[in-house]
Structure formats: structure tokens, C-alpha cells
Write a protein that holds these residues in place. Structure first.
Motif, short mmCIF file in Angstrom:
data_model
loop_
_atom_site.label_atom_id
_atom_site.label_comp_id
_atom_site.label_asym_id
_atom_site.label_seq_id
_atom_site.Cartn_x
_atom_site.Cartn_y
_atom_site.Cartn_z
N ILE A 157 -3.78 -4.70 -0.22
CA ILE A 157 -4.00 -4.42 1.20
C ILE A 157 -4.59 -5.68 1.83
CG2 ILE A 157 -5.09 -2.91 2.87
CD1 ILE A 157 -5.17 -0.80 0.57
N HIS A 208 1.18 8.09 0.90
CA HIS A 208 -0.13 8.66 0.55
C HIS A 208 -1.13 8.43 1.68
CE1 HIS A 208 -3.63 9.97 -1.58
NE2 HIS A 208 -4.21 8.85 -1.23
N ILE A 209 -1.12 7.25 2.26
CA ILE A 209 -2.03 6.95 3.37
C ILE A 209 -1.79 7.93 4.52
CG2 ILE A 209 -2.59 5.25 5.17
CD1 ILE A 209 -2.15 3.07 2.99
N PRO A 212 0.84 -1.19 0.00
CA PRO A 212 0.00 0.00 0.00
C PRO A 212 0.88 1.25 0.00
CG PRO A 212 -0.47 -1.39 1.92
CD PRO A 212 0.64 -2.03 1.15
N LEU A 245 0.77 5.59 11.61
CA LEU A 245 0.24 5.67 10.25
C LEU A 245 0.36 7.09 9.70
CD1 LEU A 245 -2.91 3.38 10.46
CD2 LEU A 245 -0.69 2.89 9.40
N LEU A 266 -8.46 7.17 1.50
CA LEU A 266 -7.27 7.00 2.33
C LEU A 266 -6.13 6.28 1.61
CD1 LEU A 266 -8.85 6.01 5.76
CD2 LEU A 266 -8.27 8.29 4.89
N VAL A 267 -6.43 5.52 0.57
CA VAL A 267 -5.38 4.69 -0.04
C VAL A 267 -5.06 5.02 -1.49
CG1 VAL A 267 -5.83 2.76 1.51
CG2 VAL A 267 -6.97 2.84 -0.71
N LEU A 291 -4.65 10.49 5.74
CA LEU A 291 -5.18 10.42 7.11
C LEU A 291 -5.10 11.79 7.79
CD1 LEU A 291 -3.86 7.01 8.44
CD2 LEU A 291 -6.25 7.73 8.31
N LEU A 316 -7.75 0.42 8.22
CA LEU A 316 -8.08 1.53 7.31
C LEU A 316 -9.58 1.70 7.15
CD1 LEU A 316 -5.26 1.05 4.67
CD2 LEU A 316 -5.43 2.83 6.43
#
Length: 186
Positions: A88, A10-11, A6, A43, A69-70, A15, A55
Motif C-alpha cells: 500500500i 476486501h477493503i 491491496p 472504495l 480495513l486491509v 469499509l 485508508l
């Protein structure tokens, strides 16, 4: 088939962005999502290895689609080759979701490829209110649907069910593959 990890950077950014947009503290979001504050902190700092369950819990607590989120920003033309894409994994079962396409602000839907193996089932908590899941089995056999009334499906079978209620996924054959469209309310 090798899948990429993942997109952690970016996550982390997503977030922070969504938590700030919602106006909640790290502590409050962790409480709402039922995750440890230290996990959320890791995270947001770009460390850690989030599971699909973590997530999803964070997305529901923030009131946003999981894909927000992903999914990194996409170019005008995007190709995801077989064996590519952010894989994921689940903590509960031999199950992984690969986000193929996230909906835009105008089209609230996400497209996933789901890989599953027999064994433990994945029990999914309710998603944001009004969510609907549309699933087509591409290969293998699958048991899915509302947690209290799942349905057995074979290749080519389609099912739609409320995603804002607890539901389940369980492969009945090795190498089960399905395409999932997650529809979100506006």
C-alpha cells in the motif's frame, strides 16, 4: 521485488462492514475522514486505488485499526514470502507499507514491513487514541518519531512512540527497510 496490489474487494467489504457497525452514513464518514464522498463511494464499490493516507484517515474516523480495513481473514498457518504481500503506497513519499499480520480481537497489534526511499517524508496523522508504534530498522537509515522531535535510526535500532500523535517517516538511505508493530488499545 514484485508486490501484490491491496485487496480491493476486501477493503470494499471491510469499509461497508465497519461503517455500518459504526452506524454512520457514507456522507458522514467521508466528512469525518476528510475524504471526498465520491472517493469513499468508489472504495466501497470495489473500484479506486486507495492510498495509505486515505485508508488511515478512514480507519481513524471509524475508530478501528488500519489492518481491519486491509487484512483478509487468515488461515491457521500463514506464510508471506519476500516480495509478496499487499503493498500500500503513500501519496506523500516513496514509502509503502506491507501488512504482514493483523491482530485478532484478543491481541490488538498489527505487524508491517515498511519500504522507503530517500526524498519526501511521509507525515502521518494521529491514529486511534492509545496507539503505540514500535519500529526496528532492518536495513538503511531512517528518521522517524513524533513530528516535532524525530530520531535518526540505523540497522538494529528500535524506537517506540505514541501513534496517536502526528509523526513522520523519512528514509535517509536507498533501500531502507523497517519492521513496524502497531499496538492498539483494547
Amino acid at each position: 521485488m514484485q508486490r501484490t496490489a491491496p485487496p480491493i474487494a476486501h477493503i470494499a467489504a471491510a469499509l461497508r462492514r465497519e461503517r455500518e457497525r459504526a452506524g454512520v452514513s457514507l456522507t458522514e464518514l467521508a466528512r469525518r475522514a476528510g475524504v471526498a464522498k465520491s472517493t469513499l463511494s468508489q472504495l466501497e464499490s470495489g473500484t479506486g486505488n486507495p492510498s495509505v493516507e486515505t485508508l488511515w484517515s478512514l480507519a481513524v474516523a471509524l475508530g478501528v485499526p488500519f489492518s481491519r480495513l486491509v487484512e483478509p481473514p487468515t488461515p491457521a498457518v500463514r506464510v508471506v514470502r519476500a516480495g509478496e504481500g499487499a503493498r500500500i503506497p503513500s501519496e506523500q513519499a516513496d514509502f509503502a507499507g506491507i501488512l504482514l499480520s493483523a491482530g485478532s480481537l484478543h491481541a490488538r497489534r498489527d505487524l508491517y514491513l515498511m519500504e522507503m526511499e530517500p526524498g519526501a517524508e511521509r507525515h502521518a496523522e494521529a491514529h486511534i487514541p492509545g496507539s503505540v508504534e514500535h519500529l526496528v530498522v532492518a536495513r538503511g537509515r531512517l528518521r522517524t518519531g513524533p513530528a516535532d522531535d524525530p530520531v535518526d535510526l540505523e540497522p538494529g535500532d528500535y524506537i517506540a512512540f505514541a501513534g496517536d500523535q502526528p509523526h513522520v517517516y523519512g528514509a535517509l538511505e536507498p533501500g531502507t527497510l523497517a519492521v513496524l508493530v502497531m499496538e492498539h488499545p483494547r
